[in-house]
Design a protein around this motif. Structure first.
Motif, PDB file in Angstrom:
ATOM      1  N   UNK A 101       1.028  -1.239   0.049  1.00  0.00           N
ATOM      2  CA  UNK A 101      -0.056  -0.137   0.004  1.00  0.00           C
ATOM      3  C   UNK A 101       0.909   1.186   0.062  1.00  0.00           C
ATOM      4  N   UNK A 102       1.871   1.133   0.858  1.00  0.00           N
ATOM      5  CA  UNK A 102       2.846   2.380   0.973  1.00  0.00           C
ATOM      6  C   UNK A 102       3.549   2.749  -0.614  1.00  0.00           C
ATOM      7  N   UNK A 103       3.755   1.804  -1.194  1.00  0.00           N
ATOM      8  CA  UNK A 103       4.333   1.884  -2.529  1.00  0.00           C
ATOM      9  C   UNK A 103       3.197   2.436  -3.670  1.00  0.00           C
ATOM     10  N   UNK A 104       2.097   1.937  -3.731  1.00  0.00           N
ATOM     11  CA  UNK A 104       0.902   2.563  -4.500  1.00  0.00           C
ATOM     12  C   UNK A 104       0.740   3.752  -4.122  1.00  0.00           C
ATOM     13  N   UNK A 105       0.711   4.537  -2.948  1.00  0.00           N
ATOM     14  CA  UNK A 105       0.405   5.696  -2.180  1.00  0.00           C
ATOM     15  C   UNK A 105       1.724   6.691  -2.880  1.00  0.00           C
ATOM     16  N   UNK A 106       2.920   6.127  -2.797  1.00  0.00           N
ATOM     17  CA  UNK A 106       3.842   6.957  -3.390  1.00  0.00           C
ATOM     18  C   UNK A 106       3.775   7.123  -4.703  1.00  0.00           C
ATOM     19  N   UNK A 107       3.272   5.947  -5.594  1.00  0.00           N
ATOM     20  CA  UNK A 107       3.134   6.040  -7.044  1.00  0.00           C
ATOM     21  C   UNK A 107       1.952   7.103  -7.344  1.00  0.00           C
ATOM     22  N   UNK A 108       0.927   7.145  -6.600  1.00  0.00           N
ATOM     23  CA  UNK A 108      -0.250   7.845  -6.741  1.00  0.00           C
ATOM     24  C   UNK A 108      -0.157   9.322  -6.332  1.00  0.00           C
ATOM     25  N   UNK A 109       1.177   9.724  -5.582  1.00  0.00           N
ATOM     26  CA  UNK A 109       1.282  10.975  -5.026  1.00  0.00           C
ATOM     27  C   UNK A 109       0.541  11.406  -4.076  1.00  0.00           C
ATOM     28  N   UNK A 110       0.276  10.306  -3.221  1.00  0.00           N
ATOM     29  CA  UNK A 110      -0.514  10.750  -1.765  1.00  0.00           C
ATOM     30  C   UNK A 110       0.385  11.359  -0.746  1.00  0.00           C
ATOM     31  N   UNK A 111       0.065  12.325  -0.108  1.00  0.00           N
ATOM     32  CA  UNK A 111       0.721  12.807   1.125  1.00  0.00           C
ATOM     33  C   UNK A 111       1.149  11.919   2.035  1.00  0.00           C
ATOM     34  N   UNK A 112       2.319  11.623   2.455  1.00  0.00           N
ATOM     35  CA  UNK A 112       2.840  10.727   3.552  1.00  0.00           C
ATOM     36  C   UNK A 112       3.619  11.307   4.521  1.00  0.00           C
ATOM     37  N   UNK A 113       3.525  10.955   5.495  1.00  0.00           N
ATOM     38  CA  UNK A 113       3.950  11.782   6.734  1.00  0.00           C
ATOM     39  C   UNK A 113       5.437  11.273   6.980  1.00  0.00           C
ATOM     40  N   UNK A 164      -5.429  14.416   3.057  1.00  0.00           N
ATOM     41  CA  UNK A 164      -4.979  13.180   3.332  1.00  0.00           C
ATOM     42  C   UNK A 164      -3.622  13.206   3.733  1.00  0.00           C
ATOM     43  N   UNK A 165      -3.128  12.521   4.936  1.00  0.00           N
ATOM     44  CA  UNK A 165      -1.647  12.496   5.120  1.00  0.00           C
ATOM     45  C   UNK A 165      -1.458  11.099   5.821  1.00  0.00           C
ATOM     46  N   UNK A 166      -0.829  10.211   4.943  1.00  0.00           N
ATOM     47  CA  UNK A 166      -0.922   8.902   5.534  1.00  0.00           C
ATOM     48  C   UNK A 166       0.488   8.472   5.988  1.00  0.00           C
TER      49      UNK A 166
END
Length: 950
Positions: free
Chosen positions: A390-402, A948-950
């Motif tokens: 899920x982390x890899x997909x979040x990064x590829x999708x450009x989601x904000x990560x903490x 959203x911040x994951x």
């Protein structure tokens, strides 16, 4: 007696006017006998009220100024030794309207004054429009000034105080002073620059029980005397008047001023002079009315006009941009796009057990992971829980990560004409299916897909094309049987969990993305439905499936079946944040064998690979190298040919590369703001039409509580206790509004999670969501209940009955309700924990109740916390309401056996600490100092916090 002791402090009394003389140490403190035909200095003083000298025959009044018969003026002139070339016959003009100088004599009928100062109270007035001309009338001349007014108040024949005013203007009015008037209207004499002098030592000015000197000597401002015209046909020879002057006098006795009864008027005029005056009056257009608006009203109208103009301008621009967007031809077939990622790492700050308190340790979730999603292919990512899928997909999708991200992501273009698509624009051509479903519970399945299509597709796409795409997705995902069914949630029964999962996938597919990322899209689905979903996704990767561009799909799966596993073009295996395998599904068997753990015949290779990933120590060190399969497998001639074609194709693929260390930008909205606002507003109104409990209880609660409050304070009287109840009813209205505004916090919190998810998906800008949310909440949940409650309570209590006062009160009630709602929305947006937001909101309500002015006198607050009142909207709301409801309100009551009649304004400021005439100031404060900043802070908070911040 010194000359200085006889000097009057008022300029018009430096020489005593007609009917006055000096009898003591104060100038013009006694009445005189005679008539206006004698010089004031020659007229005899009335030395004692019990022994008055006689007025000239035909004259009367407290100081012998008023002619009392039609021939009295001519008779006195004939009897006197006055000589001159008089050619005009004198008449006695017995109307309040002044031609030159008119004298008025009235009885004062004010309950409070009469109760405190029992006796015969009279008022005498001299209205000077023009100075009398001795050569024409024979009247004695005195230094009068045109456009002035002189008045004196008498108690049992003794003068108590006198006043002067200048810049006077005379007008006629059709509205009479008394309901029992002649019906001929009234004459209004309005002046400015009022000044009064209370004669020391008199009953009202120091000698009696109450000393009125501070009140009388500080009277200033405007002054008006309005008197009904006298009807000669009636038996009674008098009329009613009303005197009102200065803010202090108005504050004490109300807007109606001091009522005057049994008024008589008299002035000596030439017959021709009087006829000419009435001839000129007949051609005049009417009374001189002051049509100038106050600065506050003009400012308010200008502000309202600018606001309305701004709203219409925004709507017009939105429509223009929307139409321009619908006419713009956007290429729907961009060509195939793909992704490539190199050395992706992700470190998450985490408190480690055993470390000192507050010390942070870095935990690697991903470590140097590389991979590729070929344009037009479908890739699956396998791995156990915690592997980093899920982390890899979040990064590829450009989601904000903490945490901290490093590495590179490249956008691959299959065709040269698509090179203009950059990494910064990837959010517009990408869709993301999250692992959790956050769907609108009161929308049907078709409406949810329509929402996604309207905001996810270009506006150039017509409604027919959108509907066709929605129907195809419903059919391929087997959602047609539930297309018209509401989705539901934990409180509302709707579709099943598996159907919700397919709706989430459908909302992504109807956007026709070039790149689709899906996190566990098959969870909750049975094997048949999961295979159908994969087949539908597979169809989207093929060329020529529609006039849209093909999609490149990457998804995470937990334990796919063998049939689903073989449907992917490529499989990536992750274990503890590291890539263990990347290749075709058919190569997985050989790879497992190369690791020394061949897949058993009775087990799925996907399941076997995941079981191996649970024990990363089983992998050989070389297993993490790329192209591992090619190094251990001898390709066949056909495979060699395919590999050469792939490498040749890769040289044609262009890459737009971007470092993951760059600042993460929010997803770009795919449609215009106008389209977003309209679509969101449509959904929120449909939702509340189906779930109408909130709106119903807001309005029904306002009705019930309104009748309850109205019944408690029904028809309040104008007594002292009634005054308390009147203010209490207004306090109840604002208190209820404060508590009902708590629902604004719960309403925003209810929409919080779904808004954050949809914002992250790039459906809309947070401003568009906020506008639509405020349109519904402030209009239907704040304004309508406030209007309902106020309308019921206002008329049941019996507040001021004029339409203007009602609407002014209504405006304050609505704006205050909106102020409190905006404050609660800020708290709900700022804090994710609803209980904390409610706690702070209740603390704010308590401050408003305490410093609102009803429970605590604002003038007596200690200096250290005196400033707190200016942070409380209720203080300004209650003060504004009181300024329109209490100003001029007369209290009619009996205290200690005395009948009193006094204006509430005389003691309300000291009782509550409210300011006089503060309505427009308070309205501006509630609008510009509270509402506008609240909206701005709410806007900033929504943009800053609701993301959203994951």
């Amino acid at each position: 007696m010194s000359k200085s002791s006889q000097s009057s402090p008022l300029s018009l009394y430096k020489a005593c006017p007609q009917g006055l003389g000096t009898n003591g140490s104060h100038a013009c403190d006694a009445a005189t006998c005679g008539s206006p035909f004698q010089l004031p200095s020659d007229r005899q003083l009335i030395t004692h009220p019990s022994k008055p000298c006689k007025c000239e025959q035909g004259f009367g009044g407290a100081n012998c100024n008023i002619c009392q018969g039609s021939t009295s003026c001519q008779d006195v002139r004939n009897r006197s030794s006055i000589s001159g070339p008089f050619t005009d016959q004198l008449v006695c003009h017995q109307q309040p309207e002044a031609v030159t100088t008119t004298y008025i004599d009235c009885n004062v009928n004010q309950k409070t004054i009469s109760a405190v100062f029992p006796g015969d109270i009279k008022l005498t007035v001299s209205k000077v429009v023009l100075s009398d001309n001795f050569t024409e009338t024979g009247l004695a001349s005195w230094p009068s000034q045109a456009g002035t007014l002189l008045s004196q108040l008498w108690l049992d024949g003794e003068e108590q105080f006198y006043c002067q005013a200048s810049e006077c203007r005379q007008s006629n009015s059709s509205q009479a002073v008394s309901t029992k008037g002649s019906g001929l209207g009234a004459s209004d004499y309005s002046c400015r620059n009022l000044e009064c002098y209370c004669i020391p030592g008199t009953d009202m000015c120091g000698q009696g029980v109450f000393d009125l000197s501070p009140v009388i000597n500080h009277l200033n401002g405007s002054f008006s005397l309005k008197c009904d015209f006298f009807d000669p046909a009636t038996a009674a020879g008098d009329s009613a008047c009303s005197m009102n002057g200065g803010e202090l006098l108005k504050t004490t006795f109300g807007d109606s001023g001091i009522p005057l009864q049994n008024c008589t008027f008299g002035s000596c005029l030439g017959q021709n002079e009087l006829e000419i005056f009435y001839a000129n009056q007949s051609v005049e257009s009417g009374p001189n009315l002051n049509s100038h608006l106050s600065r506050a009203i003009v400012g308010g109208l200008v502000a309202i006009g600018l606001l309305i103009a701004s709203i219409f301008t925004a709507i017009l621009l939105g429509i223009i941009f929307h139409r321009r967007a619908t006419r713009t031809e956007e290429s729907l077939a961009r060509g195939a796009l793909g992704l490539r990622w190199d050395d992706l790492s992700y470190r998450l700050p985490e408190k480690m057990p055993g470390h000192r308190r507050g010390k942070l340790a870095k935990r690697n979730i991903l470590e140097s992971v590389s991979g590729k999603l070929e344009p037009g292919s479908m890739v699956a990512i396998l791995g156990p829980s915690g592997a980093g899928k899920s982390t890899l997909l979040d990064i590829l999708a450009g989601r904000n990560k903490s945490g901290r991200i490093s590495g590179y992501i490249s956008l691959l273009h299959r065709d040269a004409q698509d090179h203009q698509v950059t990494v910064d624009d990837v959010s517009k051509i990408m869709a993301y299916v999250d692992q959790d479903d956050h769907l609108p519970p009161y929308s049907t399945v078709r409406e949810a897909l329509h929402f996604a299509a309207k905001l996810g597709l270009p506006e150039a796409v017509g409604s027919r094309d959108r509907q066709e795409e929605i129907n195809q997705v419903l059919e391929r995902l087997d959602l047609l049987p539930v297309a018209e069914k509401m989705i539901g949630d934990d409180q509302t029964r709707g579709i099943s969990g598996g159907e919700k999962r397919r709706v989430s996938i459908g909302m992504a597919l109807v956007q026709r993305p070039s790149i689709l990322l899906a996190d566990e899209p098959l969870s909750g689905l049975d094997s048949r439905t999961a295979l159908r979903v994969v087949s539908s996704l597979r169809d989207r990767t093929r060329y020529g499936s529609s006039r849209w561009s093909p999609a490149s799909i990457i998804l995470t799966v937990h334990q796919p079946s063998s049939e689903i596993f073989l449907a992917f073009d490529k499989v990536i295996l992750l274990a503890e944040g590291q890539k263990m395998f990347e290749g075709k599904p058919t190569d997985a068997f050989l790879w497992c064998a190369s690791q020394g753990h061949p897949c058993p015949e009775n087990r799925s290779v996907a399941e076997h690979m995941v079981n191996m990933a649970f024990q990363p120590g089983l992998f050989k060190p070389s297993s993490v190298r790329e192209d591992l399969v090619e190094s251990i497998v001898v390709p066949s001639p056909r495979q060699q040919e395919e590999m050469e074609e792939e490498k040749a194709l890769e040289t044609e693929v262009m890459m737009a590369r971007k470092s993951c260390a760059d600042k993460v930008r929010g997803p770009k909205s795919k449609t215009s703001t106008w389209n977003q606002v309209v679509t969101l507003t449509e959904r929120i109104f449909k939702t509340n039409a189906r779930d109408y409990s909130s709106l119903l209880f807001h309005i029904l609660g306002s009705v019930i509580v309104g009748f309850f409050i109205g019944g408690c304070f029904f028809r309040v009287k104008t007594t002292i206790s009634g005054f308390q109840n009147r203010v209490g009813s207004m306090f109840f209205i604002f208190t209820l509004s404060s508590f009902s505004a708590l629902s604004a916090a719960t309403g925003l919190h209810k929409e919080r999670r779904r808004m954050i998810r949809e914002r992250a998906d790039g459906f809309y800008h947070p401003m568009a969501w906020l506008i639509s949310h405020l349109m519904f909440d402030l209009l239907l949940l704040r304004a309508v209940p406030a209007i309902t409650l106020t309308s019921i309570v206002y008329w049941m209590v019996g507040l001021r009955s004029s339409a203007r006062a009602f609407f002014e009160f209504l405006i304050i009630a609505v704006i205050f309700n909106i102020d409190m709602a905006a404050y609660n929305m800020i708290l709900a947006a700022l804090f994710e924990d609803l209980s904390l937001a409610i706690l702070l909101s209740v603390l704010g309500i308590l401050l408003n109740l305490g410093f609102g002015g009803f429970l605590l006198n604002l003038s007596n607050i200690p200096g250290a916390i005196h400033w707190v009142q200016y942070l409380c909207p209720m203080k300004f709301a209650l003060e504004a309401a009181a300024s329109i409801q209490l100003h001029g309100l007369m209290i009619q009551d009996k205290v200690s056996g005395l009948n009193i009649s006094i204006s509430v304004s005389a003691f309300a400021p000291s009782l509550f600490g409210f300011k006089e005439n503060a309505y427009y100031n308070d309205l501006i404060v509630l609008s510009l100092a509270f509402l506008l900043p609240f909206i701005l802070v709410l806007t900033f908070t929504v943009i800053w916090r609701l993301k959203e911040v994951r």
